[in-house]
Design a protein around this motif. Structure first.
Motif, short mmCIF file in Angstrom:
data_model
loop_
_atom_site.label_atom_id
_atom_site.label_comp_id
_atom_site.label_asym_id
_atom_site.label_seq_id
_atom_site.Cartn_x
_atom_site.Cartn_y
_atom_site.Cartn_z
N THR A 56 0.91 -1.22 -0.08
CA THR A 56 0.04 -0.21 -0.18
C THR A 56 0.84 1.21 0.03
OG1 THR A 56 -1.92 -0.90 1.18
CG2 THR A 56 -1.70 1.24 1.50
N TRP A 69 1.21 3.86 -3.11
CA TRP A 69 1.00 5.29 -2.79
C TRP A 69 2.09 6.16 -2.98
CZ3 TRP A 69 -2.09 5.49 2.53
CH2 TRP A 69 -3.32 6.34 2.34
N PRO A 99 -4.27 2.42 -3.77
CA PRO A 99 -3.95 1.15 -3.59
C PRO A 99 -5.31 0.30 -3.45
CG PRO A 99 -2.73 2.70 -1.92
CD PRO A 99 -3.76 3.42 -2.79
#
Ligand code: ASP
Length: 425
Positions: free
Chosen positions: A249, A253, A260
Motif C-alpha cells: 500500500t 501510494w 491502493p
C-alpha cells in the motif's frame, strides 16, 4: 457470476470439505485413496494445463514486448527500473521477516519432543530436497542464464534461459528493418493471442481445479501440526500479510502514485489464483491478463516486467526464507549475529531469483542458505508439514510484487494506466 467469485466458492467449498474430512474421517487410508486417486490428479492436471502455456507465453510476449519497446536504450532504462524494484522490494520484505522473527523469537520456545517428532516424520522429504538443493544452487545456475540450446532450455523448464533467449529475440527484431522483422513478429504476436485463448479455456474449469487442490491439501493436512507450530506460522503469515497490505500500500501510494484500494480490487483474481495454485508460473497467464485489461498496464511493459517477475521477483519467498532460517537457528540454539543476519538477507534475495515458480520451489534453495550460515539444513523437516499453507500465502506476495513493479515502471515511463472498461474476467 464473475470468475473470481466462482474460484472463491471453489476455494471455500474445498477447504470446508477437506477440513470436515480431516476431522470426521481422519487422514487414514480412506482419505488417502480419495485424495491420491481423485482430487489430487484432477488438481494436478489443471495446474499442469496452466503451466503448459507458460513457455510459449513467455517466448511470445517477452520477445514481442521487447521488440515493441523500439530501441535498446528504452529497454535498458526499463530493465534498470525493473531490476531496482525487484531487488528493493525483495530486500525490504526479507528485512521485515527477519525483524519480526527476531522480536517474537518463536523458535526459542518450541518443545524438544515436538522438534524430535517433526524431524523424524519429515526426514525423508528433507533429504530429497537437500539433494535437489545441491544441484540447484551452484555455478550451473549462472550458466543456465545463457543457454547453449534454447530448445533444451524450454524442454527442461530453465526459465532464466528461456527469458534470455526471448529478450535477445526481441532486441534483434527491434534492430532489424521492419520488413525483415515483421513476419516473425506477427507469428509471435499471434502465438501470444492463441496462448491467451488457451488460458481462458483452462480458467473456465478453475473452480473445479481449485476445489480439488484445496481439498487435497486440507484433507491430508496434519492439523495438529498447526497447533505445535502455531507461533511460527502466525509470525510468518502475519509478516506476509503486513507486507502485502501495508508494505505494498505504501509503495503504491508513495512510489507508483496509484490508489491502493483500486489496485487490490482489480488484482483480486491474481491473488486468489496465486493462493490456490501456490505457483507464480501457473499464475502468470492470469497476472498478464489482469495487468493489461483490469489495471491497464501498457502491453509492452506488462510483457516485459511480468514474465521476468514470475521467475525472478519473489518477495514473499525471500521473506519466508529469511524468517525460517532465523526460526530454525533459534530452535537449534545457533546464535546468528548482525553480520550473519545480513548474509541471510543477501542470500535470501539472491536465491529467491533462482527459485522455481512452482509449489515448494524454494525449499531446496532454503536448505542451501541454512547450511551456509551454520544452521543444520535437515532442520527444514520441522517446518515441512506446514509448508504448503505458507507457500500459498507467500506466492500471493510473489505475484503482487510483480504487478506493483509493473505499475511503478508504467509511472517511471510517464505512461498512463488504461484499463479496458469492457474486459470480462
Ligand atoms: N511457490 C512459490 C512460487 O511459485 C515458490 C516458493 O516459494 O516455493 O512463487
Amino acid at each position: 457470476m464473475k470468475l473470481h467469485t466462482r474460484i472463491l466458492i471453489g476455494l471455500v467449498a474445498g477447504a470446508t470439505a477437506g477440513v470436515a474430512t480431516n476431522l470426521l474421517i481422519g487422514t487414514g487410508p480412506m482419505t488417502h485413496k480419495v485424495v491420491s486417486f481423485v482430487t489430487e490428479p484432477i488438481g494436478k492436471l489443471w495446474l499442469a494445463a496452466l503451466i503448459m502455456v507458460v513457455i510459449p507465453l513467455i517466448l511470445s510476449t517477452l520477445s514481442v514486448g521487447v521488440a515493441s519497446l523500439g530501441d535498446l536504450k528504452r529497454l535498458g532504462r526499463i530493465g534498470l527500473v525493473t531490476a531496482g524494484c525487484f531487488l528493493g522490494l525483495t530486500a525490504l520484505s526479507t528485512s521485515l521477516g527477519l525483524t519480526v522473527m527476531n522480536t517474537i523469537a518463536p523458535g526459542r520456545s518450541l518443545p524438544e519432543e515436538v522438534k524430535t517428532e517433526l524431524m523424524a516424520t519429515y526426514k525423508g522429504q528433507a533429504d530429497e530436497a537437500m539433494g535437489l538443493g545441491s544441484r540447484a544452487f551452484n555455478i550451473d545456475l549462472l550458466y543456465s542464464v545463457i543457454p547453449r540450446n534454447p530448445v533444451q532450455a524450454a524442454a527442461s523448464g530453465n526459465m532464466l534461459g528461456v527469458i534470455f533467449f526471448a529478450v535477445m529475440l526481441g532486441a534483434a527484431m527491434a534492430l532489424l528493418p521492419a520488413e525483415k522483422a515483421a513476419p516473425l513478429q506477427r507469428v509471435l504476436a499471434s502465438l501470444g493471442h492463441v496462448t491467451v485463448a488457451i488460458i481462458e479455456l483452462v480458467m473456465r474449469v478453475a473452480p473445479v481445479g481449485v476445489f480439488c487442490l484445496i481439498f487435497s491439501v486440507t484433507a491430508r493436512f496434519g492439523l495438529h501440526l498447526l497447533v505445535s507450530l502455531s507461533a511460527f506460522v502466525v509470525t510468518v503469515v502475519g509478516s506476509l500479510a503486513f507486507f502485502q497490505f501495508v508494505g505494498y500500500t505504501l509503495v503504491l501510494w508513495l512510489v507508483a502514485r496509484h490508489p491502493p484500494l483500486d489496485f487490490f480490487r482489480k488484482a483480486r483474481l491474481v491473488m486468489i489464483t496465486a493462493f490456490t495454485t501456490s505457483s507464480s508460473n501457473a499464475t502468470l497467464p492470469t497476472t498478464m491478463r489482469v495487468a493489461e485489461q483490469k489495471v491497464g498496464i501498457p502491453r509492452e511493459i506488462s510483457a516485459f516486467v511480468l514474465p521476468l517477475g514470475a521467475t525472478m521477483n519473489m518477495n514473499g519467498t525471500a521473506l519466508f526464507e529469511g524468517a525460517t532460517v532465523l526460526f530454525l537457528a533459534q530452535v537449534f540454539g545457533v546464535n546468528l549475529g548482525l553480520g550473519q543476519q545480513a548474509v541471510v538477507v543477501l542470500m535470501s534475495v539472491v536465491t529467491a531469483i533462482g527459485v522455481a515458480g512452482i509449489p515448494g520451489g524454494s525449499i531446496p534453495l532454503l536448505m542451501m542458505v541454512l547450511a551456509m550460515v551454520g544452521v543444520p539444513a535437515e532442520g527444514i523437516a520441522i517446518v515441512l508439514g506446514v509448508d504448503r499453507l505458507l507457500d500459498m500465502c507467500r506466492t500471493v506476495l510473489n505475484v503482487t510484487g510483480d504487478l506493483v513493479t509493473a505499475t511503478i515502471v508504467t509511472r517511471a515511463e510517464r505512461m498512463t494506466l488504461q484499463p479496458d472498461p469492457l474486459a470480462q474476467e
